[in-house]
Design a protein around this motif. Sequence first.
Motif, PDB file in Angstrom:
ATOM      1  N   TRP A 160     -16.573 -21.026 -16.118  1.00  0.00           N
ATOM      2  CA  TRP A 160     -17.040 -20.186 -17.229  1.00  0.00           C
ATOM      3  C   TRP A 160     -18.270 -19.373 -16.856  1.00  0.00           C
ATOM      4  O   TRP A 160     -18.627 -18.435 -17.563  1.00  0.00           O
ATOM      5  CB  TRP A 160     -17.309 -21.025 -18.480  1.00  0.00           C
ATOM      6  N   MET A 161     -18.898 -19.674 -15.727  1.00  0.00           N
ATOM      7  CA  MET A 161     -20.062 -18.902 -15.282  1.00  0.00           C
ATOM      8  C   MET A 161     -19.694 -17.780 -14.320  1.00  0.00           C
ATOM      9  O   MET A 161     -20.562 -17.033 -13.889  1.00  0.00           O
ATOM     10  CB  MET A 161     -21.085 -19.821 -14.617  1.00  0.00           C
ATOM     11  N   LEU A 162     -18.434 -17.645 -13.986  1.00  0.00           N
ATOM     12  CA  LEU A 162     -18.003 -16.607 -13.056  1.00  0.00           C
ATOM     13  C   LEU A 162     -17.684 -15.329 -13.817  1.00  0.00           C
ATOM     14  O   LEU A 162     -17.251 -15.370 -14.971  1.00  0.00           O
ATOM     15  CB  LEU A 162     -16.769 -17.075 -12.278  1.00  0.00           C
ATOM     16  N   ASN A 163     -17.865 -14.186 -13.165  1.00  0.00           N
ATOM     17  CA  ASN A 163     -17.594 -12.923 -13.855  1.00  0.00           C
ATOM     18  C   ASN A 163     -16.129 -12.502 -13.759  1.00  0.00           C
ATOM     19  O   ASN A 163     -15.729 -11.508 -14.338  1.00  0.00           O
ATOM     20  CB  ASN A 163     -18.513 -11.801 -13.351  1.00  0.00           C
ATOM     21  N   ARG A 164     -15.308 -13.256 -13.038  1.00  0.00           N
ATOM     22  CA  ARG A 164     -13.860 -13.022 -12.998  1.00  0.00           C
ATOM     23  C   ARG A 164     -13.164 -14.375 -12.954  1.00  0.00           C
ATOM     24  O   ARG A 164     -12.720 -14.823 -11.901  1.00  0.00           O
ATOM     25  CB  ARG A 164     -13.503 -12.175 -11.775  1.00  0.00           C
ATOM     26  N   PRO A 165     -13.048 -15.055 -14.121  1.00  0.00           N
ATOM     27  CA  PRO A 165     -12.525 -16.417 -14.143  1.00  0.00           C
ATOM     28  C   PRO A 165     -11.074 -16.520 -13.686  1.00  0.00           C
ATOM     29  O   PRO A 165     -10.689 -17.530 -13.103  1.00  0.00           O
ATOM     30  CB  PRO A 165     -12.661 -16.854 -15.587  1.00  0.00           C
ATOM     31  N   ILE A 166     -10.264 -15.499 -13.936  1.00  0.00           N
ATOM     32  CA  ILE A 166      -8.882 -15.511 -13.459  1.00  0.00           C
ATOM     33  C   ILE A 166      -8.601 -14.160 -12.815  1.00  0.00           C
ATOM     34  O   ILE A 166      -8.561 -13.132 -13.486  1.00  0.00           O
ATOM     35  CB  ILE A 166      -7.879 -15.768 -14.604  1.00  0.00           C
ATOM     36  N   ASP A 167      -8.398 -14.171 -11.502  1.00  0.00           N
ATOM     37  CA  ASP A 167      -8.092 -12.941 -10.780  1.00  0.00           C
ATOM     38  C   ASP A 167      -6.623 -12.588 -11.008  1.00  0.00           C
ATOM     39  O   ASP A 167      -5.757 -13.460 -10.968  1.00  0.00           O
ATOM     40  CB  ASP A 167      -8.369 -13.143  -9.284  1.00  0.00           C
ATOM     41  N   ILE A 168      -6.334 -11.318 -11.245  1.00  0.00           N
ATOM     42  CA  ILE A 168      -4.977 -10.881 -11.554  1.00  0.00           C
ATOM     43  C   ILE A 168      -4.036 -11.143 -10.387  1.00  0.00           C
ATOM     44  O   ILE A 168      -2.912 -11.595 -10.563  1.00  0.00           O
ATOM     45  CB  ILE A 168      -4.968  -9.378 -11.906  1.00  0.00           C
ATOM     46  N   TYR A 169      -4.492 -10.882  -9.173  1.00  0.00           N
ATOM     47  CA  TYR A 169      -3.622 -10.972  -8.005  1.00  0.00           C
ATOM     48  C   TYR A 169      -3.423 -12.414  -7.538  1.00  0.00           C
ATOM     49  O   TYR A 169      -2.313 -12.848  -7.309  1.00  0.00           O
ATOM     50  CB  TYR A 169      -4.195 -10.129  -6.855  1.00  0.00           C
ATOM     51  N   SER A 170      -4.515 -13.156  -7.362  1.00  0.00           N
ATOM     52  CA  SER A 170      -4.410 -14.495  -6.777  1.00  0.00           C
ATOM     53  C   SER A 170      -4.311 -15.602  -7.825  1.00  0.00           C
ATOM     54  O   SER A 170      -3.846 -16.688  -7.511  1.00  0.00           O
ATOM     55  CB  SER A 170      -5.620 -14.759  -5.885  1.00  0.00           C
ATOM     56  N   GLY A 171      -4.770 -15.355  -9.052  1.00  0.00           N
ATOM     57  CA  GLY A 171      -4.760 -16.376 -10.093  1.00  0.00           C
ATOM     58  C   GLY A 171      -5.909 -17.359  -9.973  1.00  0.00           C
ATOM     59  O   GLY A 171      -6.027 -18.281 -10.769  1.00  0.00           O
ATOM     60  N   LYS A 172      -6.770 -17.170  -8.981  1.00  0.00           N
ATOM     61  CA  LYS A 172      -7.907 -18.067  -8.771  1.00  0.00           C
ATOM     62  C   LYS A 172      -9.149 -17.477  -9.431  1.00  0.00           C
ATOM     63  O   LYS A 172      -9.197 -16.299  -9.759  1.00  0.00           O
ATOM     64  CB  LYS A 172      -8.161 -18.259  -7.277  1.00  0.00           C
ATOM     65  N   SER A 173     -10.168 -18.323  -9.593  1.00  0.00           N
ATOM     66  CA  SER A 173     -11.421 -17.847 -10.168  1.00  0.00           C
ATOM     67  C   SER A 173     -12.324 -17.327  -9.050  1.00  0.00           C
ATOM     68  O   SER A 173     -12.429 -17.948  -7.995  1.00  0.00           O
ATOM     69  CB  SER A 173     -12.104 -18.951 -10.956  1.00  0.00           C
ATOM     70  N   ARG A 174     -12.953 -16.173  -9.293  1.00  0.00           N
ATOM     71  CA  ARG A 174     -13.817 -15.526  -8.305  1.00  0.00           C
ATOM     72  C   ARG A 174     -15.092 -15.058  -8.978  1.00  0.00           C
ATOM     73  O   ARG A 174     -15.163 -14.937 -10.203  1.00  0.00           O
ATOM     74  CB  ARG A 174     -13.124 -14.303  -7.698  1.00  0.00           C
ATOM     75  N   HIS A 175     -16.083 -14.777  -8.169  1.00  0.00           N
ATOM     76  CA  HIS A 175     -17.292 -14.121  -8.671  1.00  0.00           C
ATOM     77  C   HIS A 175     -17.502 -12.877  -7.824  1.00  0.00           C
ATOM     78  O   HIS A 175     -17.678 -12.949  -6.610  1.00  0.00           O
ATOM     79  CB  HIS A 175     -18.506 -15.049  -8.568  1.00  0.00           C
ATOM     80  N   LEU A 176     -17.437 -11.714  -8.457  1.00  0.00           N
ATOM     81  CA  LEU A 176     -17.547 -10.448  -7.749  1.00  0.00           C
ATOM     82  C   LEU A 176     -19.013 -10.086  -7.572  1.00  0.00           C
ATOM     83  O   LEU A 176     -19.815 -10.235  -8.494  1.00  0.00           O
ATOM     84  CB  LEU A 176     -16.833  -9.351  -8.525  1.00  0.00           C
ATOM     85  N   LEU A 177     -19.365  -9.610  -6.385  1.00  0.00           N
ATOM     86  CA  LEU A 177     -20.732  -9.232  -6.077  1.00  0.00           C
ATOM     87  C   LEU A 177     -20.758  -7.875  -5.395  1.00  0.00           C
ATOM     88  O   LEU A 177     -19.809  -7.483  -4.723  1.00  0.00           O
ATOM     89  CB  LEU A 177     -21.374 -10.263  -5.144  1.00  0.00           C
TER      90      LEU A 177
END
Length: 150
Positions: free
Chosen positions: A79-96
């Motif tokens: 919930w602290m990530l700015n992209r909790p579900i990535d459209i392509y991979s389905g994993k949670s990421r944090h974009l920088l």
Amino acid sequence: MDQEEEIKYFVRVRETDLDGTKQVQIALTGITGVGRHAAKIIAEQASVNSHAILGKMSDEEIERIRAAVENYAESVPTWMLNRPIDIYSGKSRHLLASEVPMTLDEDINIMRKVRSYSGIRHETGQKVRGQRTKSTGRTGTTVGVKRKKN
């Protein structure tokens, strides 16, 4: 005599030049995608004083900060990530840094290709999120009442 510490005015972290004259938690917010809360957590993970001046830190401390920025997504809840579900991979990421605007453009292009409502609004340059458009958001020539010439 006291030897004055030399300040590094620019510290390079994740494709971004950070202001070395500021505190660590304030300077880290210069990276796109890192806010005040995330900056404080990064400083804690790097085990550095978040109120210390960034330019006066040793190279080893700065390396720890760089490593903490890189590993931020793995060490915080989703919930602290700015992209909790990535459209392509389905994993949670944090974009920088440069990933943020690039991903935003990709998402808008996908909406345009799918012909979703918001994609069409983006294409035509209109408001996307349900704002009123009768009196605001006008571009181009001004529309108003013309006075009669005497």
